[in-house]
Design a protein around this motif. Structure first.
Motif, short mmCIF file in Angstrom:
data_model
loop_
_atom_site.label_atom_id
_atom_site.label_comp_id
_atom_site.label_asym_id
_atom_site.label_seq_id
_atom_site.Cartn_x
_atom_site.Cartn_y
_atom_site.Cartn_z
N ARG A 1 2.75 1.39 -3.60
CA ARG A 1 1.88 2.06 -4.41
C ARG A 1 1.29 3.46 -4.39
NH1 ARG A 1 -0.64 -4.05 -4.42
NH2 ARG A 1 0.74 -4.93 -6.15
N ALA A 2 1.32 3.93 -3.13
CA ALA A 2 0.86 5.21 -3.01
C ALA A 2 1.98 6.48 -3.03
CB ALA A 2 0.32 5.30 -1.51
N GLN A 3 3.26 5.91 -2.99
CA GLN A 3 4.13 6.83 -2.93
C GLN A 3 5.09 6.99 -4.03
OE1 GLN A 3 6.22 5.72 0.96
NE2 GLN A 3 4.70 6.92 2.33
N GLU B 1 0.94 -1.29 0.18
CA GLU B 1 0.11 0.01 -0.05
C GLU B 1 0.89 1.11 -0.14
OE1 GLU B 1 -3.33 2.07 2.79
OE2 GLU B 1 -2.70 0.08 3.23
N LYS B 2 1.90 1.25 0.72
CA LYS B 2 2.56 2.47 0.87
C LYS B 2 3.50 2.45 -0.27
CE LYS B 2 3.83 2.06 5.89
NZ LYS B 2 4.82 1.83 6.81
#
Length: 838
Positions: free
Chosen positions: A305-307, A302-303
């Protein structure tokens, strides 16, 4: 008003509510911790000021008639700086020197006949990252380092990864340093969140191989761009593989098992966000076991792919993106000692692998042992704490030097692994006779003494027994190596010397522990609040400033005597806010309280007494309390006859003139008007503001009223003149607001009140004083002022009175001795001042 209301009034009074305000201020400043950037920057300046005060004081002491410079017990005797100064530049030409000059310097130290008198180590604060233009020079330097065997060089750590063309080379150089000279491996705590250095610039491989040790030379400047700390350990990293995020999620165990990250306690995953910031997630626990759960994998995905910026993938080679992928790196972190820590560990014979690190707490150097050149053996490390004392005539030792043996050295570090450097003085001068904190000698003075390999040409000794030699730039012409520190500009090599001295002399500046710091915050804030709630605002301001000054004096004492850094800025601002809060609260509440008190007592007492009630900080005691008071009654004799001679309006006007004069006199003497009952006046002293001298004030007021009445009578016709009688009694009476909630009266009750009224009424039974008017003799209808034996006992040394009788009044079984008050010995100036208020 009931007890609950009284309690509420007292609680909200500024002198009591100040405690609550202090608690609130402490809570607010706990949220605004000393690490808040505003306080932190100011505390840096206070720290600089501490150094400045200490250095100036030490300088004055050294100049105060000292004829022989004694050893400074705060400076380690084995630290020696070789400065590349103006003399060295004049001898060898422009900087940088050819590398054979450094080889000459090392050969000077290597070629000493008595090997036991050699130096402990030689640190060259010089970069050897790139080959020189002369390969012979490099070969000479390599050979001299191998021959010397005691050389330390520095590696430089950078915030960004090295260029791809150099990355492999630099990684191999670092690995060589680790393999040949070790690294720190015993690291506990939150290492993942330490500052991360992604790149490195280590020395050339041939030089790195022939070192005795290495360390990083990095310093991290504080928020005000000054250097005060050195990272004792720095977290460097090595990317060992780049993988796709999805592959890692699906096959992380297999991927890790194929790399050195498997089983390495400092293995991690790293990625970059769209702004180039680097992020980490640890993989293994402290024992090196793989410790990543499915939940952590999901969070990682999640981190990332978000960042992270995605990498576009063309699956069918049609020139258009068909999918997106994210790249992550598998890294292994390494913990590199500072060059000063490496030098200290070598001096104390502690391998890097034996250094223990607790992030945010300390670096531990256990079982330090040092080489003794005299007996050529290792012995337990000790620090000299006092000089030997000698007899002035015989020069015999009268008291030996004292030493403190060190079982271990604990270096306090913060969450970034940094130690606060304890600067021992201002920057040193390389000029002969100039101020020197550490001994500084010209680099060229040693480099020019190099001899050839023939043993017979070597000197027996150079008086360098077990010295840590630190060679580096020491000229303003080499400005790149000047650092702005908390004590001013300083050459990098002397900054290293101060850091090394801090370690070896156990001169660590440790912050005051949390609980004592919290106690200091609470006590100072509470003290200011309570003072401000009880004294005049300007006096409170002066006291607050004095307390703040005292706080900084305390901080200076702790800094010099205990090497403890007290956070003084944080509590100082809390004290200021405490003062302002109480002042504002007083302004808001006391003005309202003053208006309430004025409304309640303005008709009873003088404005001065109202001000005393307000300034006392406590509301009047309501609901009735027992206090020792003095009550006063006066009444007009023959008022009925007087009223028959005058029209009603005339009588009212005449009576108002009389009552005004008498009431003003009562208030002049700080009395309280209770009530008028027709022509009768009732007043008292000792409440609502306590008065020690309530009895004499009542007597003074009575005599003054008689004088005022005489003045009025002289202005009136004979048939309109007034004659009065007064009664005064002292004792325990109940005073307070009495009545109903809708209608209250501040008054007195009790037997002693009744006695005062009876005394006023019996004046007519005793023959009074005589006086002359228009040449005629007049006799009063009775005594004028009667006081009880209780009042007389309180004022007998201050008044003139005559005993009248021993009477039994209505309602009293016990007889009472009564006196006629004639005059006041102490005069009619109100017998009271601020010290008389209870």
């Amino acid at each position: 008003m009931g007890s609950a209301g009284t309690f509420k009034s007292k609680f909200l009074a500024s002198r009591n509510f100040a405690f609550i305000l202090a608690i609130i201020i402490v809570g607010v400043f706990l949220l605004l911790s000393p690490d808040f950037f505003f306080f932190k920057n100011l505390q840096y300046r206070v720290l600089d000021f501490h150094f400045s005060i200490r250095h100036s004081r030490v300088a004055r002491e050294e100049q105060a008639g000292v004829t022989v410079q004694q050893a400074n017990l705060n400076i380690h005797p084995d630290i020696l700086i070789l400065g590349i100064d103006n003399r060295s530049l004049a001898d060898f030409g422009a900087w940088p020197f050819p590398r054979y000059r450094h080889a000459d310097l090392l050969n000077t130290f290597s070629r000493i006949k008595d090997d036991s008198t050699r130096e402990n180590s030689v640190f060259l604060d010089i970069f050897f990252i790139e080959p020189s233009s002369d390969a012979v020079d490099d070969a000479q330097l390599e050979a001299s380092m191998e021959e010397n065997g005691r050389v330390f060089l520095q590696t430089v750590l950078t915030g960004s990864e090295p260029p791809s063309s150099l990355a492999q080379e630099y990684r191999e150089r670092h690995r060589l340093l680790f393999e040949e000279h070790g690294e720190i491996t015993d690291v506990q705590g939150d290492w993942v969140n330490m500052p991360l250095f992604l790149g490195m610039e280590p020395p050339l491989k041939p030089l790195g191989k022939n070192l005795l040790g290495y360390g990083h030379a990095n310093y991290i400047d504080d928020e005000d761009d000054r250097f005060r700390r050195q990272p004792m350990i720095a977290r460097s990293t090595e990317r060992i593989r780049t993988v796709q995020l999805q592959d890692f999620l699906d096959n992380h165990r297999q991927l890790l098992s194929q790399t050195d990250a498997w089983g390495n306690p400092f293995a991690r995953i790293g990625w970059y966000d769209k702004s180039g910031n680097h992020y980490s997630q640890a993989l293994n626990d402290s024992e090196g076991n793989l410790n990543i759960t499915q939940e952590q994998l999901d969070q990682l995905a999640e981190k990332v792919r978000a960042q992270s910026p995605p990498r576009e993938i063309d699956l069918d080679d049609d020139g258009e993106s068909d999918a997106q992928e994210f790249d992550i790196g598998i890294y292994i972190d390494h913990f590199i000692p500072s060059i000063t820590l490496a030098l200290a560990a070598n001096y104390l014979n502690i391998p890097l692998e034996d250094i223990r690190v607790n992030i945010g707490e300390e670096v531990i150097l256990a079982n330090p042992r040092v080489y003794n050149p005299e007996n050529r053996s290792l012995e337990n490390y000790s620090i000299q704490t006092s000089l030997a004392q000698y007899d002035e005539e015989t020069q015999e030792v009268t008291a030996p030097a004292q030493y403190r043996e060190m079982d271990e050295i604990r270096i306090p570090i913060d969450e970034a692994g940094q130690m606060l450097v304890n600067f021992m003085g201002q920057r040193s001068s390389a000029e002969p006779g100039g101020q020197q904190t550490f001994p500084v000698r010209p680099y060229s003075a040693y480099a020019r003494r190099a001899t050839g390999p023939i043993y017979d040409t070597w000197p027996r000794t150079l008086a360098l027994e077990n010295k840590i030699i630190m060679a580096g730039a020491f000229s303003s012409g080499l400005a790149d190596d000047e650092k702005t520190t908390g004590v001013g500009l300083m050459y990098g090599i002397e900054l290293h010397a101060n850091a090394l001295n801090t370690i070896l002399m156990d001169k660590f500046i440790a912050p005051l522990a949390f609980w004592p710091q919290l106690a200091l915050l609470f006590v100072t804030v509470l003290l200011v609040a309570l003072l401000t709630g009880r004294v005049n605002t300007f006096f409170a301001l002066a006291l607050t400033l004095i307390l703040i000054a005292g706080l900084f004096v305390f901080g200076q004492y702790m800094f010099e005597a205990q090497e403890t850094l007290v956070q003084t800025v944080h509590p100082a601002f809390a004290m200021v806010f405490s003062f302002l809060s109480v002042v504002i609260y007083r302004g808001l509440t006391e003005e309202r309280e003053k208006r309430r008190v004025q409304g309640m007592f303005g008709q009873y007492v003088s404005p001065e007494v109202v001000d005393e009630i307000v300034s006392s900080g406590e509301p009047p005691e309501l609901g009735g309390v027992d206090k020792e008071l003095t009550v006063f009654f006066s009444d007009i004799r023959g008022f009925t006859t007087l009223s028959e001679k005058m029209q009603p309006q005339e009588l009212v006007n005449h009576l108002n003139i009389y009552l005004t004069a008498m009431t003003d006199t009562i208030m002049e003497y700080k009395g309280t008007l209770d009530k008028y009952v027709g022509d009768e006046i009732m007043g008292f002293w000792g409440a609502p503001v306590s008065q020690k001298n309530h009895a004499i004030l009542a007597c003074q007021s009575a005599v003054k009223q008689m004088q005022k009445l005489q003045e009025l009578n002289e202005q009136w016709p004979l048939d309109r003149r007034i004659d009065i009688g007064m009664g005064i009694n002292s004792g325990i009476m109940t005073v307070g607001n009495m009545g109903s909630r809708g209608r209250m009266n501040y008054t007195l009750m009790g037997d002693n009140v009744n006695l005062g009224a009876r005394l006023e009424g019996i004046n007519k039974q005793y023959f009074g004083q005589e006086w002359m008017e228009n040449g005629k003799k007049f006799t009063g209808s009775g005594s004028k002022i009667i006081i009880s034996e209780y009042t007389y006992g309180l004022v007998k040394d201050k008044v003139i009175a005559r005993e009248l009788d021993n009477i039994r009044v209505k309602g009293k079984n016990k007889p009472v001795v009564i006196y006629e008050l004639i005059d006041i010995k102490v005069g009619l100036e109100p017998y009271i001042d601020q010290d008389d208020l209870q």
